[in-house]
Enzyme design. Structure first.
Site, PDB file in Angstrom:
ATOM      1  N   HIS A 113      -7.638   2.897  -3.189  1.00 22.76           N
ATOM      2  CA  HIS A 113      -6.908   1.141  -1.453  1.00 22.76           C
ATOM      3  C   HIS A 113      -6.079   0.004  -2.295  1.00 22.76           C
ATOM      4  O   HIS A 113      -6.080   0.179  -1.230  1.00 22.76           O
ATOM      5  CB  HIS A 113      -8.341   0.324  -2.360  1.00 22.76           C
ATOM      6  CG  HIS A 113      -9.843   1.279  -1.871  1.00 22.76           C
ATOM      7  ND1 HIS A 113     -10.278   1.764  -0.707  1.00 22.76           N
ATOM      8  CD2 HIS A 113     -10.694   1.629  -2.290  1.00 22.76           C
ATOM      9  CE1 HIS A 113     -11.902   2.296  -0.307  1.00 22.76           C
ATOM     10  NE2 HIS A 113     -11.703   2.725  -1.646  1.00 22.76           N
ATOM     11  N   GLU A 156      12.514   3.776   7.400  1.00 20.32           N
ATOM     12  CA  GLU A 156      12.046   5.115   7.271  1.00 20.32           C
ATOM     13  C   GLU A 156      10.323   4.118   6.972  1.00 20.32           C
ATOM     14  O   GLU A 156      10.534   2.779   6.941  1.00 20.32           O
ATOM     15  CB  GLU A 156      11.778   5.977   6.092  1.00 20.32           C
ATOM     16  CG  GLU A 156      13.270   7.482   6.036  1.00 20.32           C
ATOM     17  CD  GLU A 156      13.234   7.803   4.799  1.00 20.32           C
ATOM     18  OE1 GLU A 156      12.556   7.468   3.809  1.00 20.32           O
ATOM     19  OE2 GLU A 156      14.397   8.275   4.441  1.00 20.32           O
TER      20      GLU A 156
END
Lengths: 289, 379
Positions: free
Chosen positions: A248, A210
């Site tokens: 981030h 996935e």
């Protein structure tokens, strides 16, 4: 032979008297799995379905029945505790079906399991099946048939879809393993690839991945270096949206976003035949053998 | 679950992380009052669950309380990446000497919390990671022992040379680790960690994401969820125990299992269509879930056709069939529905659907090709 489970599997079910545990225990018994014990604290001494003795602890179950494998159907709040208990009782292979186990719990569970030499599959996984011999978990037995293709997948129903195509086209399976989609899992693609590579009863491997993370890229590296058997791969989520990402750190650690394109490229670079659709598994496996 | 910046600040502040005073406002008048109380210049910051707020105009510098009010008027109610701003954070506009990055993430690879710190902090940290990865120091923390004092110090020494600043930064890392583990976070990030011209070390902005699996046992964290900050259809879906993500296409999808749901969307694209959503009804399927799923999907005016793709395992396909029938009795579905069912109790499911004049298919490719064709006809 097969990987992880087979005729030698003697299973203890943790949470055998619960709603999910009792339902799936009946299914596993019907399939032919040797269910030798169940565990529910406070219900020791009872019999499940008049056949399977129930114990208060896993240690009791191991001592009385020689159980070597456990499957966990307890609710999320108790799942980490159930894994600790199984590993402490000397169970060599622990399958945790429970969905919703906090990741922070798993950071402490994993070193504990490793220190005791046990293998964990899951959590949040459908379990595994060696067709014709044993099933541990919730994969429907009727869609599988014995054969020589090993399958490893991060998802549940998508695995059923692919196994169903194989079975309907006369391609049997050695073992089908659902490793689960949680961030921290006990058994990953590489563990299964290594086991299938070493398994004399497996001729070819199907790997279903996935989007997200870098497990598939690492698996592709492993295939290039160590796997001589043909591998067929799939990545779900080619059209999934880029999330409204926060922070981030995720991008920094993976160096990229774990997209489907990137993973399919990694597969191709490692010589893995990539399916575009689930149904493609049939032609690609036939061509690979 | 993502926390707002102001919520993340509260958790860090409670753990002792030094930061500037500030306040949260829901109205321009409140923003003005906070700015007046702080005195001097302030920054007005949109509180939404999205990066890139500054570039979207959601972060503004104000020299006076009146200007803070004017900025708040513009920012409150604006839309950033599809999310409406309901609150702003007002903090002092500080003089900054240096900007560093301190992040902590749950890492799949090492199966541990991993620190990432860099003296080159600020909005371009990802650029730094891509071009100068050596400027980022990483440390995987053994969760059994936690962040050890010498580890915190050595991380801090990569940021500063002044020993007082190093000791402050080391303590901030320990506090960040404490907040991360005590709240079951998957991400905790201070960016930037700043120094002021007079030498203080402070956290200027913070982001925290909590593992959704923690929320059942942590009602205090679950209470931090701000449903007004999310897409309404996604809130409705979560409250109905469905996993739903809205997309821009016109083929509505109802699937059991996340992997199969993604593969179904991919197949819609393969046959030339565009999925309108990701929707996973999960493992056990009571008919109510199906009714709720259909209600959420049909509320999207873009949807021209709906596909059910159900592979019965634990999910009983007859439950799904009953749900579809119940839904079409409760409200009118004005777009065509294509149903693919296979697996547990499929004969019963087909019988239920035929009883009300509906049909189902058993092949996924056939069903997807059909629903894409129907959506194109209607568009």
């Amino acid at each position: 032979m097969s990987i992880f489970i087979g005729r030698q599997t003697r299973l203890v079910v943790q949470g055998i008297t619960g709603r999910d545990g009792s339902f799936h225990t009946r299914q596993m018994m019907e399939y032919g799995t040797q269910v030798v014990a169940g565990v529910t604290p406070g219900k020791g001494g009872q019999q499940f379905e008049g056949k399977v003795p129930v114990f208060n602890t896993v240690a009791d179950a191991v001592r009385e029945t020689g159980a070597n494998t456990s499957v966990i159907y307890v609710p999320p709040a108790g799942a980490a505790g159930a894994i600790y208990e199984a590993a402490d009782a000397g169970i060599a292979f622990i399958v945790c079906i429970t969905e919703g186990v906090p990741v922070m719990d798993m950071t402490r569970v994993m070193p504990f399991v490793r220190d005791r030499g046990a293998r964990l599959l899951g959590p949040n996984c459908p379990g595994l099946i060696t067709p014709g011999e044993s099933k541990v978990g919730i994969i429907p037995g009727n869609i599988c048939t014995p054969g020589r293709v090993g399958l490893v997948s991060r998802s549940g129903t998508l695995t059923y879809e692919v196994v169903n195509h194989l079975t309907r086209n006369g391609i049997g399976q050695s073992t089908c393993v659902g490793i689960g989609g949680d961030p921290i899992i006990g058994t990953n693609f590489i563990d299964c690839l290594r086991a299938f590579q070493d398994d004399a009863a497996t001729d070819a491997i199907v790997m279903m991945g996935e989007i997200g993370g870098t497990d598939e890229q690492n698996a592709a590296d492993f295939v290039r270096q160590y796997v001589t058997k043909p591998v067929v791969g799939f990545i779900a989520g080619q059209t999934a949206p880029k999330g409204r990402r926060m922070g981030h750190a995720g991008a920094i650690i993976s160096g990229s976003s774990g997209t489907a394109e990137e993973k399919m490229q990694a597969f191709e670079a490692a010589g893995i035949a990539v399916m575009k659709r689930p149904v493609d598994v049939v032609e690609l496996v036939k061509a690979a053998r | 679950m993502n926390l707002h910046e102001y919520q993340a600040r509260e958790l860090l502040k409670a753990a002792g992380v030094p930061m500037f005073e500030g306040g949260v406002a829901s109205t321009p008048a409140e923003a003005e009052a906070i700015a007046a109380h702080l005195g001097g210049g302030v920054v007005v910051k949109a509180q939404v669950h999205s990066g890139g707020r500054g570039k979207a105009g959601g972060v503004k510098l104000a020299k006076s309380p009146a200007e803070a009010r004017a900025h708040a008027e513009k920012i409150l109610g604006m839309t950033i990446k599809g999310l409406v701003v309901h609150k702003v954070l007002v903090v002092p506009a500080a003089d900054i000497a240096t900007e560093a990055y301190v992040g902590l993430i749950m890492d799949r690879g090492t199966q541990r919390p991993v620190f990432m710190v860099s003296a080159a902090g600020g909005v371009d940290i990802e650029e730094v990671a891509a071009t100068n990865p050596e400027k980022i120091t990483r440390l995987a923390v053994d969760p059994v022992y936690g962040l050890l004092p010498h580890q915190a110090l050595s991380l801090a020494f990569t940021l500063y040379t002044d020993i007082k600043q190093v000791r402050t930064a080391a303590r901030i890392m320990e506090q960040l680790y404490q907040v991360f583990t005590a709240n079951g976070a998957t991400l905790a990030e201070i960016n930037p960690l700043v120094t002021t011209p007079d030498g203080r070390v402070l956290a200027l902005d913070a982001k925290i994401s909590i593992d959704d699996n923690e929320l059942d046992r942590r009602p205090d964290l679950a209470a931090l969820r701000d449903e007004s900050a999310e897409e309404p259809s996604e809130v409705a879906a979560r409250n109905a125990s469905l996993t739903f993500i809205k997309l821009d296409g016109n083929v509505g999808c109802v699937v059991n299992g996340a992997g199969l749901a993604m593969a179904t969307m991919d197949l819609v694209k393969y046959y030339g269509g565009d999925p309108a959503n990701f929707l996973d009804i999960g493992g056990s399927s009571n008919p109510d879930k199906v009714v709720n799923a259909l209600r959420i999907i049909t509320s999207d005016p873009n949807v021209k056709a709906i596909l059910f793709n159900i592979f019965g395992g634990i999910t009983r396909t007859d439950d799904v069939a009953n749900g579809i029938v119940a839904a079409t009795r409760e409200f009118k579905v004005n777009v065509p529905i294509v149903i693919r069912l296979t697996g547990t109790n499929e004969k019963e499911a087909f019988r239920i659907l035929e009883g009300v004049g509906m049909t189902a298919l058993s092949d996924m490719d056939e069903a997807v090709a059909k629903v894409v064709a129907l959506a194109k006809e209607a568009a």
